[in-house]
Design a protein around this motif. Sequence first.
Motif, mmCIF file in Angstrom:
data_model
loop_
_atom_site.group_PDB
_atom_site.id
_atom_site.type_symbol
_atom_site.label_atom_id
_atom_site.label_comp_id
_atom_site.label_asym_id
_atom_site.label_seq_id
_atom_site.Cartn_x
_atom_site.Cartn_y
_atom_site.Cartn_z
ATOM 1 N N GLY A 108 31.173 59.584 40.779
ATOM 2 C CA GLY A 108 31.049 58.608 39.711
ATOM 3 C C GLY A 108 29.839 57.705 39.809
ATOM 4 N N ALA A 109 29.026 57.852 40.863
ATOM 5 C CA ALA A 109 27.823 57.029 40.997
ATOM 6 C C ALA A 109 26.796 57.439 39.951
ATOM 7 C CB ALA A 109 27.238 57.182 42.403
ATOM 8 N N PRO A 110 25.986 56.498 39.436
ATOM 9 C CA PRO A 110 24.994 56.831 38.411
ATOM 10 C C PRO A 110 23.897 57.737 38.960
ATOM 11 C CG PRO A 110 24.688 54.583 39.181
ATOM 12 C CD PRO A 110 25.966 55.065 39.778
ATOM 13 N N VAL A 111 23.482 58.696 38.149
ATOM 14 C CA VAL A 111 22.447 59.655 38.539
ATOM 15 C C VAL A 111 21.209 59.403 37.693
ATOM 16 C CG1 VAL A 111 21.841 62.096 38.699
ATOM 17 C CG2 VAL A 111 24.186 61.366 39.177
ATOM 18 N N VAL A 160 17.771 60.635 41.904
ATOM 19 C CA VAL A 160 18.159 59.516 42.761
ATOM 20 C C VAL A 160 19.517 58.990 42.324
ATOM 21 C CG1 VAL A 160 17.590 57.164 43.489
ATOM 22 C CG2 VAL A 160 15.785 58.874 43.290
ATOM 23 N N VAL A 161 20.398 58.779 43.304
ATOM 24 C CA VAL A 161 21.712 58.199 43.062
ATOM 25 C C VAL A 161 21.790 56.900 43.852
ATOM 26 C CG1 VAL A 161 24.205 58.547 43.198
ATOM 27 C CG2 VAL A 161 22.683 60.520 42.835
ATOM 28 N N VAL A 195 20.872 59.920 33.721
ATOM 29 C CA VAL A 195 21.256 61.194 33.111
ATOM 30 C C VAL A 195 22.752 61.476 33.250
ATOM 31 C CG1 VAL A 195 18.975 62.212 33.405
ATOM 32 C CG2 VAL A 195 20.669 62.427 35.245
ATOM 33 N N GLY A 196 23.521 60.541 33.766
ATOM 34 C CA GLY A 196 24.955 60.747 33.885
ATOM 35 C C GLY A 196 25.489 60.180 35.181
ATOM 36 N N THR A 197 26.648 60.655 35.596
ATOM 37 C CA THR A 197 27.256 60.232 36.852
ATOM 38 C C THR A 197 27.509 61.457 37.714
ATOM 39 O OG1 THR A 197 29.475 60.341 35.891
ATOM 40 C CG2 THR A 197 28.344 58.207 35.824
#
Length: 411
Positions: free
Chosen positions: A26-29, A38-39, A186-188
């Motif tokens: 669930g971390a942002p990408v 990068v996360v 670009v998402g999670t």
Amino acid sequence: MSVSCYRYCRVTPSCSAQYVCNKLTGAPVHSLPGGRTVVPLLHPQHHSLPFALTLELHARQPERYGDTAKLPRPPQLDPSVFALHYMLAGSGKLVRAGGSEQLQAGDAVLMQSGAAACCVADGDDEEEWSARQPAGGSEAPAWHLAELVAYMPQELFRQPRQQTGQVPLLAAASLQPLLQHASTEVGTLPDSMARELLAGAKATARQALLGGEGPGAQQDGSSSSGDEGGSSNSSSSSAGGSGERLLPFFQSAANSLAGWWQQQQDRTCPVTKRTLAELTAFQMPGQTNRLAVQFDPFSRPEVPFISGIEVFERGHHTQPHVHPHAHELFFILAGQGTAFCGSERFPVTAGDVVVFCPGAIHGIDNDSSSRMYCLELMVPNEQFAEFVRTGTDTGRLAADDLCVLASIGCR
């Protein structure tokens, strides 16, 4: 509840808002130029921390970098920032002025930002990558090298080793290209990819670590150079030429001078690599956990922290303790346990990152049926390295440890 401060000063411990816990899932990408993803996991401003932690993924088809080419780096990243890299999964190379060397899961690299770069090795292609995946596994992932990177301020390295005051804050502006680029989100990170990353070390490191490359190859090169010197010396003896007999001596002196010069450069701008196989582990005094040290003031005098792989045995209970001025970070690599801060207890599992702030009563217990492995970082050292080394030297990591961390020693 008994609270240990080790050999530290007396403090009034508390745990109100004294820890941070995040998860890979669930971390942002975010996407960066050059095939990097990068996360952000820990943000210096959002989490009030003196450092940042990111997961960085390198694509399978990156730009090619020669040994003498300009080193790849995130655009506008402050070169005064120091970075601690841990290769979580995959394989690649460490590129710096003067050459490159292999990287694989489990390797740790300390560098000043811009002094070197971790990237995908030339010649890696889809077929080779797929061949290294476990049988019956999922499709080859969209990344070839996955690394955890802790970014720390340069001022931390300028402080005297004995100083244990508050660590300097890391300005978020110096890491803006990594931490503040909402337009490129670009998402999670999905749970399936998080599991793939944590299992990736076992799938990708075995062949590289057992292939006989790296330091052994360099030693072979040195040996061959010595053989050539011996041949020259032999022919000069038969010819009676004293100049040729001295050639190996001058070559040795030149190599020593080059080595000395490189050490001086490293002291100014350290670029140091540690592999899992060369780490020395210490069992904590009176405890059942071990720490295999990567970097600390004993390995490099200018390093103001201690980092390593911490192994919690089954049934391990950590004595509640306090670090008056230091932040302690744990990234769970494998296994699961229960962390506590004061009277609050919460589960941690592979892919979780936990930071305990100064003054917090804390610890991690392992009541599971298997060992738990964590990447551990204490900033600043605050005499923790001295405490660790008063424990029992247990030597290198055992075969079953390496099996979990990098698929080495598996039976």
